[in-house]
Design a protein around this motif. Sequence first.
Motif, PDB file in Angstrom:
ATOM      1  N   VAL A   1       0.271  -1.363   0.037  1.00  0.00           N
ATOM      2  CA  VAL A   1       0.137  -0.053  -0.226  1.00  0.00           C
ATOM      3  C   VAL A   1       0.542   1.195  -0.128  1.00  0.00           C
ATOM      4  N   LEU A   2       1.827   1.351   0.795  1.00  0.00           N
ATOM      5  CA  LEU A   2       3.149   2.089   1.059  1.00  0.00           C
ATOM      6  C   LEU A   2       3.425   2.633   0.084  1.00  0.00           C
ATOM      7  N   GLY A   3       3.963   1.372  -1.202  1.00  0.00           N
ATOM      8  CA  GLY A   3       4.480   2.054  -2.363  1.00  0.00           C
ATOM      9  C   GLY A   3       3.510   1.919  -3.680  1.00  0.00           C
ATOM     10  N   TYR A   4       2.624   1.320  -3.698  1.00  0.00           N
ATOM     11  CA  TYR A   4       1.351   1.462  -4.543  1.00  0.00           C
ATOM     12  C   TYR A   4       0.697   2.474  -4.679  1.00  0.00           C
ATOM     13  N   GLY A   5       0.088   3.045  -3.817  1.00  0.00           N
ATOM     14  CA  GLY A   5      -1.315   3.563  -3.381  1.00  0.00           C
ATOM     15  C   GLY A   5      -2.413   2.604  -3.049  1.00  0.00           C
ATOM     16  N   GLY A   6      -3.350   2.597  -2.377  1.00  0.00           N
ATOM     17  CA  GLY A   6      -4.332   1.800  -2.012  1.00  0.00           C
ATOM     18  C   GLY A   6      -4.944   1.486  -0.488  1.00  0.00           C
ATOM     19  N   VAL A   7      -4.965   0.374  -0.135  1.00  0.00           N
ATOM     20  CA  VAL A   7      -5.696  -0.019   0.826  1.00  0.00           C
ATOM     21  C   VAL A   7      -5.932  -1.006   1.424  1.00  0.00           C
ATOM     22  N   PHE A   8      -5.278  -1.369   2.751  1.00  0.00           N
ATOM     23  CA  PHE A   8      -5.501  -2.121   3.853  1.00  0.00           C
ATOM     24  C   PHE A   8      -6.209  -3.299   4.876  1.00  0.00           C
ATOM     25  N   ALA A   9      -6.803  -3.822   5.021  1.00  0.00           N
ATOM     26  CA  ALA A   9      -7.948  -4.185   5.970  1.00  0.00           C
ATOM     27  C   ALA A   9      -8.083  -5.283   6.614  1.00  0.00           C
ATOM     28  N   TYR A  10      -8.279  -5.237   8.042  1.00  0.00           N
ATOM     29  CA  TYR A  10      -8.756  -6.945   8.222  1.00  0.00           C
ATOM     30  C   TYR A  10      -9.390  -5.936   9.574  1.00  0.00           C
ATOM     31  N   PRO A  11     -10.447  -6.242   9.192  1.00  0.00           N
ATOM     32  CA  PRO A  11     -12.075  -5.380   9.234  1.00  0.00           C
ATOM     33  C   PRO A  11     -12.545  -6.696  10.991  1.00  0.00           C
ATOM     34  N   ALA A  12     -13.731  -5.204  11.555  1.00  0.00           N
ATOM     35  CA  ALA A  12     -14.670  -6.591  12.529  1.00  0.00           C
ATOM     36  C   ALA A  12     -14.872  -7.469  11.516  1.00  0.00           C
ATOM     37  N   LEU A  13     -15.047  -9.151  12.182  1.00  0.00           N
ATOM     38  CA  LEU A  13     -15.371 -10.144  11.739  1.00  0.00           C
ATOM     39  C   LEU A  13     -16.650 -10.842  12.633  1.00  0.00           C
ATOM     40  N   GLU A  14     -17.528 -11.268  12.750  1.00  0.00           N
ATOM     41  CA  GLU A  14     -18.880 -11.640  12.918  1.00  0.00           C
ATOM     42  C   GLU A  14     -18.327 -12.630  14.320  1.00  0.00           C
ATOM     43  N   SER A  15     -16.918 -13.851  14.371  1.00  0.00           N
ATOM     44  CA  SER A  15     -16.660 -14.090  15.297  1.00  0.00           C
ATOM     45  C   SER A  15     -15.415 -13.830  15.956  1.00  0.00           C
ATOM     46  N   LYS A  16     -14.906 -12.525  15.372  1.00  0.00           N
ATOM     47  CA  LYS A  16     -13.894 -11.758  15.944  1.00  0.00           C
ATOM     48  C   LYS A  16     -14.272  -9.950  15.907  1.00  0.00           C
ATOM     49  N   PRO A  17     -15.350  -9.858  16.839  1.00  0.00           N
ATOM     50  CA  PRO A  17     -16.215  -8.374  16.075  1.00  0.00           C
ATOM     51  C   PRO A  17     -14.991  -7.889  17.148  1.00  0.00           C
ATOM     52  N   ALA A  18     -13.560  -7.255  17.775  1.00  0.00           N
ATOM     53  CA  ALA A  18     -12.780  -6.963  17.737  1.00  0.00           C
ATOM     54  C   ALA A  18     -11.354  -6.883  16.567  1.00  0.00           C
TER      55      ALA A  18
END
Length: 298
Positions: A220-237
Amino acid sequence: MSDSMKTVRTATATGQVRTSITDQVFETVAESTPELRDAIRGRRGKTDSTNRSGERQRAADLWFDELLAERLGNIDGVGTYASEERSEPVDVGDGLSVTVDPLDGSSNLDSNNLVGTVVGVYDGPLPASGRDLVGAAFVVYGPTITMVSATAGTVAEYEVVHGELECQKRDLTLPSEPSVFGFGGRVDQWSESFEAYAEGIRENLKLRYGGALVGDVNQVLGYGGVFAYPALESKPAGKLRHQFEAAPIAYIVECAGGRSSDGRRSILEIEPGDLHERCPLHVGNKTLIDELERSLAT
């Protein structure tokens, strides 16, 4: 000299000391990287022990942690060493608090893919807000060893050659035209609002996801964009630890002109109540994170 001038000079001197200690932390990690990478051989397997998060530890996790604890703990001006692999912080003297994810992406050792190290330097006791960070860095053990570090609002990228930092880019910023994305977690565990956001992202950006936070954020730093590890149903945090992974990475991305978010606010605004607290992590170009927050708010 007036009292106000004395205050300014004292604050400046204190800032210089923090910067010097932070630089020593990064240099010490860099000096250790050849030994760290070599140590992976023969230590890829899991042990019988688990960390505070309940994850089985690999021999390499423990070896990385022991070496970094010894070397970073010996730096004058470092007062606390805390690791994702240890339940509690270690008091090593007086000064700044250093957090480490010694071997980020260690599950990638099974497939011989990218791994790395994440470091945060906090001016305050732990657990601490990301606003207490005075520096952060991550190492990628790839075809070459690289380090990306951030201090005082400036990001730099280095190649680590025989333990020495050789600068490749100064004042690193995210490209204005984003081109890549990487999202963690099982798709069937995503919320409907995040799935809707992901559908729009897939239409415009290329998938780049390798399963190691350092490698995915480096793209992401090199090319621009987005990374995400979102909230999950099994792991809301979420999955990622705020203190060891999310806050240092958010600090680097924000210093590079991007944004971070847990879905509604900057990661740096979070006040963690526990050293191993988790949080959802989304980082990248401002426009993409703004769009994310609008999507999750619906």
